[in-house]
Design an enzyme around this catalytic site. Sequence first.
Site, PDB file in Angstrom:
ATOM      1  N   ASN A   1      -8.449   6.128   4.166  1.00  0.00           N
ATOM      2  CA  ASN A   1      -9.770   5.556   3.890  1.00  0.00           C
ATOM      3  C   ASN A   1     -10.277   5.018   5.212  1.00  0.00           C
ATOM      4  OD1 ASN A   1     -10.554   5.026   0.825  1.00  0.00           O
ATOM      5  ND2 ASN A   1      -8.337   4.766   0.974  1.00  0.00           N
TER       6      ASN A   1
ATOM      7  N   GLU B   1      -6.439  -5.699   4.634  1.00  0.00           N
ATOM      8  CA  GLU B   1      -5.131  -5.125   4.251  1.00  0.00           C
ATOM      9  C   GLU B   1      -3.986  -6.087   4.555  1.00  0.00           C
ATOM     10  OE1 GLU B   1      -4.024  -0.983   4.519  1.00  0.00           O
ATOM     11  OE2 GLU B   1      -5.925  -0.599   5.514  1.00  0.00           O
TER      12      GLU B   1
ATOM     13  N   CYS C   1      -2.754   6.472   6.151  1.00  0.00           N
ATOM     14  CA  CYS C   1      -3.947   6.128   6.925  1.00  0.00           C
ATOM     15  C   CYS C   1      -3.645   5.673   8.351  1.00  0.00           C
ATOM     16  CB  CYS C   1      -4.793   5.103   6.177  1.00  0.00           C
ATOM     17  SG  CYS C   1      -6.448   5.009   6.902  1.00  0.00           S
TER      18      CYS C   1
ATOM     19  N   ASN D   1       0.895  -1.160   0.000  1.00  0.00           N
ATOM     20  CA  ASN D   1       0.000   0.000   0.000  1.00  0.00           C
ATOM     21  C   ASN D   1       0.938   1.216   0.000  1.00  0.00           C
ATOM     22  OD1 ASN D   1      -1.846   2.020   0.560  1.00  0.00           O
ATOM     23  ND2 ASN D   1      -2.984   0.808   2.055  1.00  0.00           N
TER      24      ASN D   1
HETATM   25  N1  CDT Z   1      -7.088   2.335   5.578  1.00  0.00           N
HETATM   26  C1  CDT Z   1      -6.928   2.297   6.910  1.00  0.00           C
HETATM   27  O1  CDT Z   1      -5.820   2.114   7.403  1.00  0.00           O
HETATM   28  N2  CDT Z   1      -8.049   2.443   7.671  1.00  0.00           N
HETATM   29  C2  CDT Z   1      -8.055   2.309   9.062  1.00  0.00           C
HETATM   30  C3  CDT Z   1      -9.392   1.841   9.510  1.00  0.00           C
HETATM   31  C4  CDT Z   1      -9.246   1.076  10.738  1.00  0.00           C
HETATM   32  S1  CDT Z   1     -10.664   1.106  11.669  1.00  0.00           S
HETATM   33  C5  CDT Z   1     -10.059   1.888  13.090  1.00  0.00           C
HETATM   34  C6  CDT Z   1      -7.738   3.584   9.845  1.00  0.00           C
HETATM   35  O2  CDT Z   1      -6.930   3.520  10.765  1.00  0.00           O
HETATM   36  O3  CDT Z   1      -8.317   4.634   9.572  1.00  0.00           O
END
Ligand code: CDT
Length: 310
Positions: free
Chosen positions: A194, A143, A169, A107
């Site tokens: 996201n 992921e 993220c 990623n």
């Molecule tokens: N894409 C990504 O890493 N999303 C995660 C969702 C996890 S739910 C706490 C984030 O940490 O935003």
Amino acid sequence: MTRRVLTVAGAQMGPVLRADSKAATVARMVDLMRQAAGRSCDLIVFPELAMTTFFPRWFIEDQAELDSFYEFTMPSAETQPLFDTARECGIGFHLGYAEVDGEHRFNTAILVDKTGEIVAKYRKIHLPGHAENEPDREFQHLEKRYFEVGNLGFPVWNTMGGKLGMLICNDRRWPEAFRVLGLQGVELVLIGYNTPTLNGHAFEPPHLRIHHNLLTLQAGAYQNGCWVVGVAKAGYEDGVHMMGSSAIVTPNGEIAALASTLEDELIIADCDLDAGAYIKANIFNFAAHRRTEHYGLIVETTGTVEPQGT
Ligand code: CDT
């Protein structure tokens, strides 16, 4: 002294659907890039996995379909318009995408300068979720199945007139990720994300989810005396509501720009790269005030974490 100001646009994106072609999404992004250039921006920041739906929400067994979400080369025929527009308009860009490198998948985010050259690459280190299909969940977060942990560390690059770093993220929730950038004197951190508005496996009201997002961006900025640009994919994407709240945060931890929609939207701020220098020189002067020799001791005495060695 000449002021070092980068005018930065966060390009929040509304949903990118599974049915959308990459070409159509790239055309959307080119449009955002032209708008940002028209507003004198030096740099535009797109979200994590910007060109596709957030595909880790599904257990996908068809390898050809899974492959369609990845980039095997960068640039490719489909992504070339982003590079051409950057060069034509004289604007840099940050792009999150799913990368294939030989046998490995990451990623990834890249930084492209105003001449259209790739000047930096980061591969996400904190991969949330799980590796196996969990059919009882409302949606998956695979992921750990689709990506390997990034193998490039947390670098800081001298580029675009400043010291720039990237996180992706979930990395933003980990103070140590920010701190490794801070220890290298980072001045501007670019982050695509996201994040579903609802937690898939525990009750957590949406306002807390948004609070946690802003909390981490603001704390990371202040505690390291740097600008932070956090950019979301937002709105109902293939049945899952994605949090917006894209924000540009000053080195004081204040919000300089905040998205007000769940759609394609530019947030813009003039980022004075020297604005955090007094924080780095005073309250968070690491050389003068950090007490690393005591941190291991704290971990041992709480009894909540097993010492991991050195
Ligand atoms: N894409 C990504 O890493 N999303 C995660 C969702 C996890 S739910 C706490 C984030 O940490 O935003």
